[in-house]
Design an enzyme around this catalytic site. Sequence first.
Site, short mmCIF file in Angstrom:
data_model
loop_
_atom_site.label_atom_id
_atom_site.label_comp_id
_atom_site.label_asym_id
_atom_site.label_seq_id
_atom_site.Cartn_x
_atom_site.Cartn_y
_atom_site.Cartn_z
N HIS A 50 0.51 -0.87 -0.40
CA HIS A 50 0.14 -0.42 0.29
C HIS A 50 1.03 1.21 0.33
O HIS A 50 1.85 1.41 0.73
CB HIS A 50 -0.78 0.32 1.14
CG HIS A 50 -1.81 -1.06 0.73
ND1 HIS A 50 -3.46 -1.19 2.05
CD2 HIS A 50 -2.42 -1.75 -0.10
CE1 HIS A 50 -4.57 -1.94 1.23
NE2 HIS A 50 -3.68 -2.67 0.48
N GLU A 52 1.34 3.81 2.00
CA GLU A 52 1.58 3.74 3.25
C GLU A 52 3.09 3.95 2.81
O GLU A 52 4.57 3.90 3.72
CB GLU A 52 0.75 3.52 4.45
CG GLU A 52 0.12 4.53 4.43
CD GLU A 52 -1.28 3.99 3.72
OE1 GLU A 52 -1.41 3.60 2.63
OE2 GLU A 52 -2.07 4.07 4.27
N CYS A 84 -1.78 -0.74 6.79
CA CYS A 84 -1.16 0.17 7.26
C CYS A 84 -0.98 0.83 8.44
O CYS A 84 -0.03 1.05 9.02
CB CYS A 84 -1.25 1.07 6.28
SG CYS A 84 -1.24 0.45 3.91
N TRP A 170 -14.50 11.38 -38.74
CA TRP A 170 -14.42 11.21 -37.52
C TRP A 170 -15.38 12.00 -37.02
O TRP A 170 -15.33 13.13 -37.68
CB TRP A 170 -13.60 11.45 -36.56
CG TRP A 170 -12.35 10.10 -36.89
CD1 TRP A 170 -11.54 9.86 -38.16
CD2 TRP A 170 -12.16 9.15 -35.93
NE1 TRP A 170 -10.64 8.64 -37.84
CE2 TRP A 170 -11.42 7.95 -36.70
CE3 TRP A 170 -13.14 7.85 -35.19
CZ2 TRP A 170 -11.29 6.20 -36.23
CZ3 TRP A 170 -12.55 7.43 -34.79
CH2 TRP A 170 -12.08 6.45 -35.67
N THR A 196 -22.90 -1.61 -32.96
CA THR A 196 -21.38 -1.49 -33.00
C THR A 196 -20.42 -2.03 -33.41
O THR A 196 -20.09 -1.99 -34.59
CB THR A 196 -21.27 -0.58 -31.44
OG1 THR A 196 -22.28 0.18 -31.29
CG2 THR A 196 -20.42 -0.10 -31.69
N LEU A 204 -11.89 -1.72 -30.19
CA LEU A 204 -11.94 -1.49 -28.28
C LEU A 204 -10.70 -2.09 -28.23
O LEU A 204 -10.83 -2.22 -26.40
CB LEU A 204 -13.44 -2.20 -28.48
CG LEU A 204 -14.03 -2.21 -29.03
CD1 LEU A 204 -15.53 -3.72 -28.22
CD2 LEU A 204 -14.74 -1.25 -28.63
N ASN A 298 -26.96 2.53 -24.94
CA ASN A 298 -27.07 3.65 -23.72
C ASN A 298 -28.44 4.35 -23.23
O ASN A 298 -28.52 4.41 -22.31
CB ASN A 298 -26.62 5.16 -24.69
CG ASN A 298 -24.96 4.76 -25.21
OD1 ASN A 298 -24.21 4.02 -24.93
ND2 ASN A 298 -24.55 6.10 -26.07
N SER A 299 -28.89 3.82 -24.38
CA SER A 299 -30.47 4.10 -23.88
C SER A 299 -31.07 2.97 -22.72
O SER A 299 -31.77 3.12 -22.20
CB SER A 299 -32.13 4.35 -24.90
OG SER A 299 -31.97 3.38 -25.34
C1 AOF Z 1 -4.81 1.89 2.44
N1 AOF Z 1 -3.51 1.85 1.61
O1 AOF Z 1 -2.50 2.01 -0.58
C2 AOF Z 1 -4.28 0.70 0.03
C3 AOF Z 1 -5.81 0.87 0.29
O2 AOF Z 1 -6.50 -6.44 -0.24
P1 AOF Z 1 -5.46 -5.45 0.21
O3 AOF Z 1 -4.08 -5.60 0.88
O4 AOF Z 1 -4.98 -4.67 -0.56
O5 AOF Z 1 -6.49 -4.91 0.80
C4 AOF Z 1 -7.40 -3.71 0.27
C5 AOF Z 1 -7.83 -2.85 0.63
O6 AOF Z 1 -7.46 -2.23 1.16
C6 AOF Z 1 -8.77 -1.75 -0.69
O7 AOF Z 1 -10.05 -2.18 -0.06
C7 AOF Z 1 -9.26 -0.58 0.58
O8 AOF Z 1 -10.12 -0.62 1.60
C8 AOF Z 1 -7.99 -0.55 1.29
N2 AOF Z 1 -6.43 0.00 0.08
N3 AOF Z 1 -5.61 0.95 2.19
O9 AOF Z 1 -5.01 2.24 3.43
C9 AOF Z 1 -3.14 1.85 0.41
N4 AOF Z 1 -5.22 0.68 -1.54
ZN ZN Z 2 -3.53 -0.12 3.93
#
Ligand code: AOF
Ligand code: ZN
EC number: 3.5.4.26
Length: 363
Positions: A50, A52, A84, A170, A196, A204, A298-299
Amino acid sequence: MEHRDYMKLALQLAEAVRGQTSPNPAVGCVLVKEGRIVGMGAHLRVGEAHAEVQALRMAGDAAKGATAYVTLEPCSHHGRTPPCADALIEHGIRTVVIAMLDPNPLVAGRGVTELTNAGIEVLTGICEAEAKRLNEVFIKFITTKKPFVTVKTAMTLDGKMATYAGSSRWITGEEARLEVHQMRHKHDAILVGVNTVLTDDPQLTTRLALGGQNPVRVIIDTTLRIRLDARVLTDKQAPTWIFTTERADSMKWERLEEMGIRVFSTGNNTKVDIERLLALLGEQQISSVLVEGGSQINSAFLHARAIDKVVSYVAPKLVAGQGAPTPFGGLGIEDMNDAISLADISFEKIGDDIKITGYPVWG
Ligand code: AOF
Ligand code: ZN
């Protein structure tokens, strides 16, 4: 420098990785000590560290006594990675500044409680609106298990998405078309109707000079009318999933599966059920869908009240023609008082085109 300035930097880090962290949120973190940045990081990909943790690694011992700026509440749960909040506590962070609480029911305020209980000063709501916009996809997906739906349209100033003869390349200029590829890169799936595919035979895919991710290609095809030599079936550039009904021909169904195409049924209806389709996509961990038409599709999304965001490019051109298709077809709404309004509108000039973004209010 103020709290907001450091948070803006953290938001920029998150913005840069938007679309590559799915189904996780895009998160940025900046560590500051005595007016100096000592660490920064972003969550790069699901399953990896993550934001942090990335920033703490960079800071090393300098993290002790620092302030952490995080765009999302630090997690408190054991997911694919450890919490974290624990890491921030262990590294001796003194203050944590948070833009928005984590809407994930597994976290939802528990991160803040844990930090506060450990004697850390916590400030929340700094640049909250920006953080919520940045993670609009994550907020929808984690709370509903259905993907965030963006309908993208392009039309002439007189509201047409093709001429009466069907010519559509386009409508918008090059800049707007480039943006559409950036949008594709940021979405888990791109969705069109079989008409489409039959008329344009599109790829795509994401085509950007510096590369990008291809979304899963989703085709709505009630009776499996798709041609077996369609590029989305043969080019193998990205997975293609077809959503159909029990009315489809079983031989064709088998043939498609033999080609490695996944075919999903939304039941025994006359049309593909949009709500069911979104639930199925959610089960497949698709957190965002870019709907690129045509006008019937879309609709159908409009009538299912299944649109979260509309991005419309308007080109300064006129083609006229009573029968020329408009971005939203179908029967339409009878009374102007029942029109679907868009909120939080923004207008931008992209090349010579106007881009209008808004969020439907379903009332
Ligand atoms: C944070 N910092 O950078 C992110 C968070 O499966 P994991 O461990 O990656 O956890 C995913 C969950 O953690 C995600 O659904 C969200 O709640 C949180 N994401 N949290 O402190 C981060 N990416
Ligand atoms: Zn985290």
